[in-house]
Design a protein around this motif. Sequence first.
Motif, PDB file in Angstrom:
ATOM      1  N   LEU A   1      53.378  61.774  50.807  1.00  0.00           N
ATOM      2  CA  LEU A   1      52.923  63.276  50.637  1.00  0.00           C
ATOM      3  C   LEU A   1      51.468  63.497  50.193  1.00  0.00           C
ATOM      4  N   PHE A   2      50.888  64.610  50.931  1.00  0.00           N
ATOM      5  CA  PHE A   2      49.876  65.131  51.248  1.00  0.00           C
ATOM      6  C   PHE A   2      49.863  66.372  50.199  1.00  0.00           C
ATOM      7  N   VAL A   3      49.100  66.405  49.016  1.00  0.00           N
ATOM      8  CA  VAL A   3      49.292  67.651  48.320  1.00  0.00           C
ATOM      9  C   VAL A   3      48.048  68.482  48.162  1.00  0.00           C
ATOM     10  N   SER A   4      48.070  69.648  48.584  1.00  0.00           N
ATOM     11  CA  SER A   4      46.887  70.465  48.748  1.00  0.00           C
ATOM     12  C   SER A   4      46.268  70.631  47.342  1.00  0.00           C
ATOM     13  N   GLY A   5      45.000  70.837  47.609  1.00  0.00           N
ATOM     14  CA  GLY A   5      44.129  70.824  46.321  1.00  0.00           C
ATOM     15  C   GLY A   5      44.553  72.073  45.338  1.00  0.00           C
ATOM     16  N   GLN A   6      44.468  71.426  44.010  1.00  0.00           N
ATOM     17  CA  GLN A   6      44.994  72.318  42.949  1.00  0.00           C
ATOM     18  C   GLN A   6      43.928  72.823  42.107  1.00  0.00           C
ATOM     19  N   ILE A   7      44.009  73.789  41.618  1.00  0.00           N
ATOM     20  CA  ILE A   7      43.005  74.512  40.486  1.00  0.00           C
ATOM     21  C   ILE A   7      43.982  74.876  39.482  1.00  0.00           C
ATOM     22  N   ALA A   8      43.420  74.958  38.268  1.00  0.00           N
ATOM     23  CA  ALA A   8      44.223  75.595  37.019  1.00  0.00           C
ATOM     24  C   ALA A   8      43.300  76.456  36.227  1.00  0.00           C
ATOM     25  N   GLU A   9      43.939  77.156  35.430  1.00  0.00           N
ATOM     26  CA  GLU A   9      43.476  78.018  34.252  1.00  0.00           C
ATOM     27  C   GLU A   9      43.079  77.317  33.284  1.00  0.00           C
TER      28      GLU A   9
ATOM     29  N   THR B   1      55.574  60.203  41.586  1.00  0.00           N
ATOM     30  CA  THR B   1      54.897  60.254  40.226  1.00  0.00           C
ATOM     31  C   THR B   1      53.712  60.252  40.301  1.00  0.00           C
ATOM     32  N   LEU B   2      52.636  60.583  39.389  1.00  0.00           N
ATOM     33  CA  LEU B   2      51.227  60.271  39.639  1.00  0.00           C
ATOM     34  C   LEU B   2      50.878  58.714  39.876  1.00  0.00           C
ATOM     35  N   ALA B   3      51.948  57.864  39.393  1.00  0.00           N
ATOM     36  CA  ALA B   3      51.550  56.364  39.716  1.00  0.00           C
ATOM     37  C   ALA B   3      51.732  56.022  41.127  1.00  0.00           C
ATOM     38  N   ASP B   4      52.265  57.083  42.037  1.00  0.00           N
ATOM     39  CA  ASP B   4      52.339  56.773  43.474  1.00  0.00           C
ATOM     40  C   ASP B   4      51.267  57.177  44.108  1.00  0.00           C
ATOM     41  N   VAL B   5      50.283  57.874  43.404  1.00  0.00           N
ATOM     42  CA  VAL B   5      49.098  58.440  44.022  1.00  0.00           C
ATOM     43  C   VAL B   5      48.331  57.154  44.731  1.00  0.00           C
TER      44      VAL B   5
ATOM     45  N   THR C   1      37.534  61.320  31.868  1.00  0.00           N
ATOM     46  CA  THR C   1      38.264  61.247  30.586  1.00  0.00           C
ATOM     47  C   THR C   1      39.705  61.713  30.756  1.00  0.00           C
ATOM     48  N   VAL C   2      39.718  62.781  31.267  1.00  0.00           N
ATOM     49  CA  VAL C   2      41.266  63.576  31.552  1.00  0.00           C
ATOM     50  C   VAL C   2      41.849  62.832  32.635  1.00  0.00           C
ATOM     51  N   ARG C   3      41.250  62.660  33.576  1.00  0.00           N
ATOM     52  CA  ARG C   3      41.963  61.939  34.650  1.00  0.00           C
ATOM     53  C   ARG C   3      42.553  60.634  34.354  1.00  0.00           C
ATOM     54  N   ARG C   4      41.646  59.651  33.532  1.00  0.00           N
ATOM     55  CA  ARG C   4      42.429  58.541  33.009  1.00  0.00           C
ATOM     56  C   ARG C   4      43.655  58.607  32.103  1.00  0.00           C
ATOM     57  N   ARG C   5      43.675  59.772  31.602  1.00  0.00           N
ATOM     58  CA  ARG C   5      45.041  60.028  30.555  1.00  0.00           C
ATOM     59  C   ARG C   5      46.286  60.367  31.615  1.00  0.00           C
ATOM     60  N   PHE C   6      45.949  60.556  32.987  1.00  0.00           N
ATOM     61  CA  PHE C   6      47.140  60.893  33.778  1.00  0.00           C
ATOM     62  C   PHE C   6      47.187  59.724  34.796  1.00  0.00           C
ATOM     63  N   LEU C   7      46.038  59.001  35.313  1.00  0.00           N
ATOM     64  CA  LEU C   7      46.335  57.919  36.335  1.00  0.00           C
ATOM     65  C   LEU C   7      45.977  56.888  35.620  1.00  0.00           C
ATOM     66  N   THR C   8      47.165  56.096  35.089  1.00  0.00           N
ATOM     67  CA  THR C   8      47.048  55.130  34.053  1.00  0.00           C
ATOM     68  C   THR C   8      47.113  53.457  34.618  1.00  0.00           C
TER      69      THR C   8
END
Length: 128
Positions: free
Chosen positions: A34-42, A67-71, A89-96
């Motif tokens: 899966l190739f996921v396009s660049g994401q931005i957020a508010e 899931t994010l574990a498959d990245v 710091t935030v990235r490490r909360r999601f990619l564990t």
Amino acid sequence: MQITLDNPASAPQPLSPYYSQVARIEHADGSALLFVSGQIAEGDTLTEQTRGVFEALAALLEAHGATLADVVSIRTYLTDISKLEEYGTVRRRFLTGTPPTSMTFEASRLFRPEALVEVEVVAAVPAR
């Protein structure tokens, strides 16, 4: 091999009609990349935007059974590289789990002027 370009209804929609959010490359054994396009957020801060980016990425992956574990690879664009630690710091909360391959760049400007971070990922989905 089958290629599907997708904007899953269950995930955030693209900010423009000129690209797809996910490219799914399905192999004969049922596994996929899966190739996921660049994401931005508010958000007002890099922390808020980064959290929103990873939530969007998680929703896009989930729509394709991942899931994010498959990245396996991540590419990050920051408008201020001196804030790399805040982003991390935030990235490490999601990619564990085991960290994916990674590239981080400083960009003077992103798709939207208020965007401080943009992230794209590649995920490997095993056959079911």
